[in-house]
Design a protein around this motif. Sequence first.
Motif, PDB file in Angstrom:
ATOM      1  N   LYS A  59       0.816  -1.209   0.000  1.00 44.16           N
ATOM      2  CA  LYS A  59       0.000   0.000   0.000  1.00 44.16           C
ATOM      3  C   LYS A  59       0.854   1.265   0.000  1.00 44.16           C
ATOM      4  O   LYS A  59       0.602   2.187  -0.768  1.00 44.16           O
ATOM      5  CB  LYS A  59      -0.921  -0.013   1.220  1.00 44.16           C
ATOM      6  N   GLN A  60       1.885   1.311   0.836  1.00 50.84           N
ATOM      7  CA  GLN A  60       2.725   2.510   0.918  1.00 50.84           C
ATOM      8  C   GLN A  60       3.440   2.772  -0.394  1.00 50.84           C
ATOM      9  O   GLN A  60       3.560   3.919  -0.816  1.00 50.84           O
ATOM     10  CB  GLN A  60       3.742   2.378   2.060  1.00 50.84           C
ATOM     11  N   GLN A  61       3.917   1.724  -1.054  1.00 52.75           N
ATOM     12  CA  GLN A  61       4.588   1.906  -2.339  1.00 52.75           C
ATOM     13  C   GLN A  61       3.601   2.339  -3.417  1.00 52.75           C
ATOM     14  O   GLN A  61       3.939   3.138  -4.289  1.00 52.75           O
ATOM     15  CB  GLN A  61       5.310   0.622  -2.753  1.00 52.75           C
ATOM     16  N   ALA A  62       2.380   1.820  -3.372  1.00 47.01           N
ATOM     17  CA  ALA A  62       1.360   2.225  -4.344  1.00 47.01           C
ATOM     18  C   ALA A  62       1.037   3.707  -4.187  1.00 47.01           C
ATOM     19  O   ALA A  62       0.942   4.447  -5.170  1.00 47.01           O
ATOM     20  CB  ALA A  62       0.100   1.381  -4.176  1.00 47.01           C
ATOM     21  N   ILE A  63       0.911   4.140  -2.950  1.00 44.84           N
ATOM     22  CA  ILE A  63       0.633   5.557  -2.696  1.00 44.84           C
ATOM     23  C   ILE A  63       1.811   6.417  -3.136  1.00 44.84           C
ATOM     24  O   ILE A  63       1.631   7.453  -3.771  1.00 44.84           O
ATOM     25  CB  ILE A  63       0.304   5.770  -1.204  1.00 44.84           C
TER      26      ILE A  63
END
Length: 117
Positions: A59-63
């Motif tokens: 999730k953090q990398q997608a954001i």
Amino acid sequence: MSEAGRAAPATRYLVYKLALSTSDPELATESLEIICKASSKDATYMFACVLEAQQSGCKQQAIAALQKVLERYNYSAPTGVHLPALLRARSIWLSGPYDHGGSLQIVRRRSVARSKI
């Protein structure tokens, strides 16, 4: 491999995928930076990074990848991309829970009606 070959967006995209699969956020961030600098008119690899991070459940990398796309295009959308959809995806990712497969969980609440006796 030559320095130019190592810095090519296609190579860095593969390194980004490897970094996601080995849980190496520093390498993923470094690769994303290089891809963003190399992608002047074509955002294909940048969007591929967003999709890869989302599908891998990071999730953090997608954001972070989506944020880089927005920054790269000065918070407007490249040709053929609907800006409200990008912003909506970003806000959902910032606030929504994810399951282990990387997709949003749909939480349904059933209201239980109590009858008075």
